[in-house]
Design a protein around this motif. Structure first.
Motif, PDB file in Angstrom:
ATOM      1  N   LYS A 162      10.524 -28.949 -15.596  1.00 16.45           N
ATOM      2  CA  LYS A 162       9.249 -28.804 -14.993  1.00 16.45           C
ATOM      3  C   LYS A 162       8.192 -28.391 -15.887  1.00 16.45           C
ATOM      4  CE  LYS A 162      11.530 -28.814 -10.952  1.00 16.45           C
ATOM      5  NZ  LYS A 162      11.606 -30.179 -10.232  1.00 16.45           N
ATOM      6  N   CYS A 163       8.157 -28.668 -17.078  1.00 17.08           N
ATOM      7  CA  CYS A 163       6.901 -28.521 -17.795  1.00 17.08           C
ATOM      8  C   CYS A 163       5.977 -29.377 -17.566  1.00 17.08           C
ATOM      9  CB  CYS A 163       7.222 -28.552 -19.437  1.00 17.08           C
ATOM     10  SG  CYS A 163       7.708 -30.017 -20.020  1.00 17.08           S
ATOM     11  N   VAL A 164       4.495 -29.234 -17.719  1.00 20.36           N
ATOM     12  CA  VAL A 164       3.458 -29.746 -17.246  1.00 20.36           C
ATOM     13  C   VAL A 164       2.581 -30.421 -18.662  1.00 20.36           C
ATOM     14  CG1 VAL A 164       1.304 -30.224 -16.136  1.00 20.36           C
ATOM     15  CG2 VAL A 164       3.258 -28.635 -15.173  1.00 20.36           C
ATOM     16  N   HIS A 165       2.983 -31.675 -19.040  1.00 24.47           N
ATOM     17  CA  HIS A 165       2.247 -32.298 -20.177  1.00 24.47           C
ATOM     18  C   HIS A 165       2.097 -33.952 -19.919  1.00 24.47           C
ATOM     19  CE1 HIS A 165       6.774 -32.445 -21.017  1.00 24.47           C
ATOM     20  NE2 HIS A 165       5.996 -34.007 -21.250  1.00 24.47           N
ATOM     21  N   PRO A 166       1.092 -34.403 -20.686  1.00 25.62           N
ATOM     22  CA  PRO A 166       1.033 -35.795 -20.522  1.00 25.62           C
ATOM     23  C   PRO A 166       1.883 -36.655 -21.620  1.00 25.62           C
ATOM     24  CG  PRO A 166      -0.737 -34.858 -22.094  1.00 25.62           C
ATOM     25  CD  PRO A 166       0.189 -33.702 -21.538  1.00 25.62           C
ATOM     26  N   HIS A 167       1.953 -37.799 -21.430  1.00 24.91           N
ATOM     27  CA  HIS A 167       2.884 -38.720 -22.140  1.00 24.91           C
ATOM     28  C   HIS A 167       2.217 -39.602 -22.752  1.00 24.91           C
ATOM     29  CE1 HIS A 167       5.793 -36.857 -19.441  1.00 24.91           C
ATOM     30  NE2 HIS A 167       6.514 -36.565 -20.298  1.00 24.91           N
ATOM     31  N   LEU A 168       2.668 -40.255 -24.006  1.00 22.35           N
ATOM     32  CA  LEU A 168       1.899 -41.552 -24.344  1.00 22.35           C
ATOM     33  C   LEU A 168       3.067 -42.682 -24.474  1.00 22.35           C
ATOM     34  CD1 LEU A 168      -0.475 -42.476 -26.422  1.00 22.35           C
ATOM     35  CD2 LEU A 168       1.236 -42.119 -28.314  1.00 22.35           C
TER      36      LEU A 168
ATOM     37  N   PRO B 207       1.897 -32.371 -26.121  1.00 20.52           N
ATOM     38  CA  PRO B 207       1.920 -31.080 -26.134  1.00 20.52           C
ATOM     39  C   PRO B 207       1.733 -30.592 -24.503  1.00 20.52           C
ATOM     40  CG  PRO B 207       0.853 -31.448 -28.039  1.00 20.52           C
ATOM     41  CD  PRO B 207       1.206 -32.685 -27.531  1.00 20.52           C
ATOM     42  N   GLU B 208       2.140 -29.457 -24.257  1.00 31.11           N
ATOM     43  CA  GLU B 208       1.702 -29.118 -22.982  1.00 31.11           C
ATOM     44  C   GLU B 208       0.521 -28.733 -22.411  1.00 31.11           C
ATOM     45  OE1 GLU B 208       4.527 -26.127 -20.807  1.00 31.11           O
ATOM     46  OE2 GLU B 208       5.852 -26.562 -22.518  1.00 31.11           O
ATOM     47  N   TYR B 209      -0.107 -28.721 -21.288  1.00 31.38           N
ATOM     48  CA  TYR B 209      -1.268 -28.594 -20.895  1.00 31.38           C
ATOM     49  C   TYR B 209      -1.649 -26.929 -21.113  1.00 31.38           C
ATOM     50  CZ  TYR B 209      -2.020 -32.886 -18.754  1.00 31.38           C
ATOM     51  OH  TYR B 209      -2.268 -34.454 -18.581  1.00 31.38           O
TER      52      TYR B 209
ATOM     53  N   ALA C  51      -1.092 -29.671  -6.246  1.00 24.25           N
ATOM     54  CA  ALA C  51      -0.593 -30.708  -6.782  1.00 24.25           C
ATOM     55  C   ALA C  51       1.052 -30.604  -6.868  1.00 24.25           C
ATOM     56  CB  ALA C  51      -1.142 -30.689  -8.273  1.00 24.25           C
ATOM     57  N   ASP C  52       1.602 -31.705  -6.511  1.00 25.79           N
ATOM     58  CA  ASP C  52       3.013 -31.492  -6.415  1.00 25.79           C
ATOM     59  C   ASP C  52       3.572 -32.277  -7.705  1.00 25.79           C
ATOM     60  OD1 ASP C  52       3.274 -30.654  -3.765  1.00 25.79           O
ATOM     61  OD2 ASP C  52       2.921 -32.694  -3.241  1.00 25.79           O
ATOM     62  N   HIS C  53       2.687 -33.110  -8.296  1.00 28.26           N
ATOM     63  CA  HIS C  53       3.308 -33.760  -9.677  1.00 28.26           C
ATOM     64  C   HIS C  53       1.889 -33.880 -10.139  1.00 28.26           C
ATOM     65  CE1 HIS C  53       5.820 -35.944 -12.252  1.00 28.26           C
ATOM     66  NE2 HIS C  53       5.119 -36.848 -12.084  1.00 28.26           N
ATOM     67  N   ILE C  54       1.779 -34.119 -11.554  1.00 28.71           N
ATOM     68  CA  ILE C  54       0.796 -34.292 -12.501  1.00 28.71           C
ATOM     69  C   ILE C  54       1.128 -35.398 -13.619  1.00 28.71           C
ATOM     70  CG2 ILE C  54      -1.182 -33.447 -14.049  1.00 28.71           C
ATOM     71  CD1 ILE C  54      -0.532 -30.506 -12.656  1.00 28.71           C
TER      72      ILE C  54
END
Length: 135
Positions: free
Chosen positions: A87-93, A105-107, A120-123
């Motif tokens: 459940k961590c929130v971070h972008p992917h490349l 890296p996590e926001y 927001a259920d999912h980012i």
């Protein structure tokens, strides 16, 4: 990973290790890239589309696999890996050179707190570019 190691991962997530689940997770783990449903169907010919969707959606619910949309709007699935926090929130490349998905890296917590005023259920964020291995 071997099939035995895949079974151990499924067991860790309290997911029954059926033949399809083992083969599905093995596909993601051993290729290290995101796959669309069409690509998954090519590799899992013994399973129909409904079974594939159910399998991957259950993996997503368990945070074993992530679901993102590529730049064409196609849903893609990739294995989170053992270092991926639940459940961590971070972008992917998405690396346009090797086709891998890399966790970024996590926001910062301060940024996430500003989102508290929304539901927001999912980012899902999928950036495109070149990973450090391909530079």
């Amino acid at each position: 990973m071997t099939n035995q190691e895949i079974e151990a991962v499924l067991k860790k997530y309290k997911c029954r290790a059926t033949a399809i689940r083992i083969k599905a997770l093995s596909l993601l783990v051993n290729h290290g890239k995101a796959f669309s449903i069409s690509e998954i169907e090519e590799h899992l010919r013994e399973a129909d589309r409904v079974t594939i969707y159910r399998t991957f959606n259950s993996f997503v619910e368990l945070s074993l696999v992530s679901k993102v949309f590529n730049n064409k709007g196609v849903t893609c699935f990739f294995y989170n890996g053992s270092e991926h926090k639940e459940k961590c929130v971070h972008p992917h490349l998405h690396c346009t050179s090797c086709n891998r998905i890399v966790c970024l890296p996590e926001y910062p917590e301060s940024y996430l707190k500003t989102l508290d005023q929304y539901k927001a259920d999912h980012i899902p964020v999928l950036m495109e570019g070149v990973c450090e291995n391909c530079l």
